[in-house]
Design a protein around this motif. Structure first.
Motif, PDB file in Angstrom:
ATOM      1  N   ASP A  19       0.844  -1.256  -0.046  1.00  0.00           N
ATOM      2  CA  ASP A  19       0.364   0.272  -0.069  1.00  0.00           C
ATOM      3  C   ASP A  19       0.721   1.461   0.237  1.00  0.00           C
ATOM      4  N   MET A  20       1.949   1.122  -1.525  1.00  0.00           N
ATOM      5  CA  MET A  20       2.435   2.658  -1.244  1.00  0.00           C
ATOM      6  C   MET A  20       2.206   3.170  -2.474  1.00  0.00           C
ATOM      7  N   PRO A  21       2.433   4.401  -2.565  1.00  0.00           N
ATOM      8  CA  PRO A  21       2.390   4.721  -3.485  1.00  0.00           C
ATOM      9  C   PRO A  21       3.139   4.168  -5.179  1.00  0.00           C
ATOM     10  N   ALA A  22       3.758   3.511  -5.016  1.00  0.00           N
ATOM     11  CA  ALA A  22       4.622   3.021  -6.753  1.00  0.00           C
ATOM     12  C   ALA A  22       3.718   1.828  -6.432  1.00  0.00           C
ATOM     13  N   ARG A  23       3.547   1.376  -5.409  1.00  0.00           N
ATOM     14  CA  ARG A  23       2.423  -0.064  -6.261  1.00  0.00           C
ATOM     15  C   ARG A  23       1.485  -0.459  -5.616  1.00  0.00           C
ATOM     16  N   ARG A  24       1.157   0.726  -5.377  1.00  0.00           N
ATOM     17  CA  ARG A  24      -0.573   1.279  -5.625  1.00  0.00           C
ATOM     18  C   ARG A  24      -1.525  -0.232  -7.071  1.00  0.00           C
ATOM     19  N   GLN A  25      -0.636   0.413  -8.217  1.00  0.00           N
ATOM     20  CA  GLN A  25      -1.440  -0.159  -9.593  1.00  0.00           C
ATOM     21  C   GLN A  25      -1.363  -1.084 -10.155  1.00  0.00           C
ATOM     22  N   TRP A  26      -0.234  -1.929  -9.402  1.00  0.00           N
ATOM     23  CA  TRP A  26      -0.427  -3.117  -9.634  1.00  0.00           C
ATOM     24  C   TRP A  26      -0.964  -4.366  -9.261  1.00  0.00           C
ATOM     25  N   ALA A  27      -1.387  -4.566 -10.377  1.00  0.00           N
ATOM     26  CA  ALA A  27      -2.341  -5.674 -10.900  1.00  0.00           C
ATOM     27  C   ALA A  27      -2.321  -7.163  -9.701  1.00  0.00           C
ATOM     28  N   THR A  28      -3.147  -7.541  -8.570  1.00  0.00           N
ATOM     29  CA  THR A  28      -2.642  -8.360  -7.464  1.00  0.00           C
ATOM     30  C   THR A  28      -4.036  -8.832  -6.937  1.00  0.00           C
ATOM     31  N   LEU A  29      -4.217 -10.252  -7.172  1.00  0.00           N
ATOM     32  CA  LEU A  29      -5.320 -11.331  -5.851  1.00  0.00           C
ATOM     33  C   LEU A  29      -5.083 -11.436  -4.961  1.00  0.00           C
TER      34      LEU A  29
END
Length: 146
Positions: A19-29
């Motif tokens: 939950d960091m700006p650089a990783r929030r757009q990663w597609a995760t399940l």
């Protein structure tokens, strides 16, 4: 893909890393399993019901998480349906019989095409190194027949 229990303290650390700006757009399940607390199933169902899973994960693993009782901040779902209970049970069964019985477990594909699982949560520098090896997400492109 992350197998998590909504009452898991190590899962809190994983969520906060993501939950960091650089990783929030990663597609995760985020796949809920139930093993840590009698409320794990109800919290997992609440996540599956949520129209905004990211917000539900933030509510659960954010300030509302109680480390002393190991309970998430997301309200436990009520009036569970058989289908919802079955979804959590199937996730949990697969996790127990096909993976290593610990949370969180991360399954990912490296750039070289091999698949890996990461057990637990690594310290910040090691998480960055592990995920720098991720392969790009590729969605199949289908052409409509003419």
């Amino acid at each position: 893909m992350f197998f998590v229990d909504l009452n898991c303290p190590a899962c809190v650390q994983l969520w906060r890393w993501f939950d960091m700006p650089a990783r929030r757009q990663w597609a995760t399940l985020w796949v809920p399993v139930s093993h840590m607390h009698h409320s794990s199933t109800g919290r997992g169902i609440a996540l599956l019901r949520s129209a905004q899973p990211r917000a539900a994960l933030q509510e659960n693993y954010g300030e509302g998480f109680d480390r002393s009782t190991r309970t998430g901040g997301l309200a436990v779902a009520e009036d569970e349906t058989l289908a919802e209970l079955s979804a959590i049970r199937v996730n949990t069964h697969f996790w127990r019989t096909s993976l290593f019985e610990a949370t969180p477990i991360t399954l990912y594909r490296r750039r070289n095409g091999t698949y890996w699982q990461l057990l637990g949560q690594l310290p910040e520098p090691q998480m960055g190194a592990a995920f720098s090896e991720l392969g790009s997400a590729v969605l199949p492109v289908f052409k409509a027949p003419r």
